[in-house]
Scaffold this motif. Structure first.
Motif, short mmCIF file in Angstrom:
data_model
loop_
_atom_site.label_atom_id
_atom_site.label_comp_id
_atom_site.label_asym_id
_atom_site.label_seq_id
_atom_site.Cartn_x
_atom_site.Cartn_y
_atom_site.Cartn_z
N GLN A 56 0.82 -1.27 -0.01
CA GLN A 56 -0.06 -0.11 0.03
C GLN A 56 0.87 1.34 0.02
OE1 GLN A 56 -2.59 -0.36 3.45
NE2 GLN A 56 -3.92 -1.75 2.27
N ASP A 57 1.85 1.29 0.50
CA ASP A 57 3.07 2.17 0.56
C ASP A 57 3.73 2.22 -0.88
OD1 ASP A 57 2.73 3.17 3.30
OD2 ASP A 57 3.30 1.06 3.55
N GLY A 58 3.77 1.28 -1.88
CA GLY A 58 4.36 1.35 -2.92
C GLY A 58 5.34 0.25 -3.12
N LEU A 59 5.50 -0.55 -2.04
CA LEU A 59 6.59 -1.53 -2.32
C LEU A 59 6.03 -2.67 -3.27
CD1 LEU A 59 9.04 -2.72 -0.66
CD2 LEU A 59 7.52 -4.12 0.88
N SER A 91 10.02 8.12 -1.49
CA SER A 91 8.96 7.28 -2.20
C SER A 91 9.57 6.03 -2.92
CB SER A 91 8.33 8.29 -3.30
OG SER A 91 9.61 8.35 -4.21
N PHE A 92 8.55 5.16 -3.18
CA PHE A 92 8.81 4.06 -3.85
C PHE A 92 8.73 3.90 -5.49
CE2 PHE A 92 8.16 2.86 0.62
CZ PHE A 92 8.99 2.04 0.90
N GLU A 93 9.67 3.07 -6.05
CA GLU A 93 9.30 3.03 -7.52
C GLU A 93 9.58 1.50 -7.84
OE1 GLU A 93 10.88 4.64 -11.83
OE2 GLU A 93 11.83 5.04 -9.98
N THR A 94 8.85 0.93 -8.42
CA THR A 94 8.64 -0.59 -8.66
C THR A 94 8.52 -0.84 -10.26
OG1 THR A 94 7.52 -0.93 -6.60
CG2 THR A 94 7.49 -2.58 -8.39
#
Length: 326
Positions: A56-59, A91-94
């Motif tokens: 939900q946080d971007g993981l 921030s997360f980038e996947t």
């Protein structure tokens, strides 16, 4: 769990972990500890508090198998069953299969000296240069597409541990090794290099195989290893090597090489010669055999490895576990 040199201490649910199963551990340059969990994502422990992150946080996924810190900019990379995630602190980038990743389930990851990210998946290997994914599979020379471990050695070779042995990639060609070459098992969970440049292969049931560039030798529970399924290997700054096994943790101090004395027990030619300093053999004898034995209190007899060559004839040295050479 962490070991302070005297006792083992635990970080548990009471300290803020969301579940009791941690799959991976990492440390960043701020001495924060990162825990990849089995089902509940990622946790960061700053020494006092634990902060957790999830999909939900971007993981990329809530099961985090491995992690590393980028040696260029300090960002954290997380390999999960769901994709590859980069965290810059804010921030997360996947990236997933839609971006060129071979498989969303990533089992192993390293960053090489040039900054490339290498990913071992269940469908082969990806090399990520920050812009695009380059693919290596069985069709390119990989012995198996399930890649459990990756290592860059001091000579800049990339090693892959797979379900079908290990292979060394020099950037152009693959050189594979397996049980027939001296590995204790073809399923390689972990590859690590020690301070002397020896390679250690943690196997699924065969213990640890040590390769010094010439000889393969294996350490098992018969030598003191706590278990023969070895999934993690960590060398410390003192030269000790730590093995995480299916039956606890083992700390091992690799001894200095101390070759035992060799006793020539017999020479077989036209007849059997024993207890003699020299033998003269007619050139009509077409087969000569040497029987010998080395005695060591550190090495199991069946694990003793001998090196031999016929001087002025053989250029290379050969190895054998048997006490007889023809």
């Amino acid at each position: 769990s962490y070991f302070d040199g005297d006792q083992i201490r635990a970080i548990t649910l009471e300290d803020g972990l969301p579940e009791p199963v941690a799959m991976s551990i990492g440390q960043d340059d701020q001495d924060r500890m990162w825990f990849g969990m089995w089902e509940t994502g990622l946790c960061c422990h700053d020494g006092e508090t634990i902060t957790c992150f999830t999909e939900q946080d971007g993981l990329g996924g809530n099961r985090v198998w491995c992690m590393l810190q980028d040696h260029r900019d300090g960002a954290m990379w997380f390999a999960a069953w769901g994709g590859l995630t980069r965290f810059d602190g804010e921030s997360f980038e996947t990236w997933t299969v839609e971006n060129g990743l071979l498989h969303n389930r990533i089992r192993s990851m390293i960053q090489d000296k040039k900054g490339n990210i290498w990913l071992g998946t269940f469908a082969g290997v990806n090399r990520f240069d920050g812009q695009q994914f380059h693919t290596i599979t069985e069709a390119d020379g990989l012995p198996d597409n399930s890649v459990w471990s990756i290592l860059e050695d001091r000579h800049d070779n990339i090693w892959f541990g797979t379900n079908n042995g290990a292979t060394r990639y020099d950037g152009k060609t693959f050189t594979s090794i397996g049980v027939t070459d001296g590995l204790a098992s073809n399923c390689i969970w972990r590859i690590q290099e020690d301070l002397q440049g020896r390679l250690l292969f943690g196997t699924n049931g065969g213990g640890v195989t040590v390769y010094d560039g010439e000889v393969f030798q294996t350490l098992t529970s018969a030598d003191g290893l706590s278990g023969n399924v070895v999934q993690s290997i960590i060398p410390d700054k003192k030269g000790n090597i730590w093995f995480g096994t299916n039956n606890g943790v083992t700390r091992y101090q690799m001894p200095d090489p101390t070759p035992p004395g060799i006793a020539i027990q017999a020479i077989i030619a036209d007849k059997r010669y024993e207890q003699t300093d020299s033998v003269t053999v007619l050139d009509s004898v077409t087969l000569i055999a040497f029987e010998f034995r080395g005695l060591s209190y550190k090495t199991r007899p069946e694990a003793m490895v001998y090196r031999y060559r016929l001087k002025d004839y053989d250029q290379a040295w050969y190895t054998t576990n048997k006490g007889r050479v023809e």
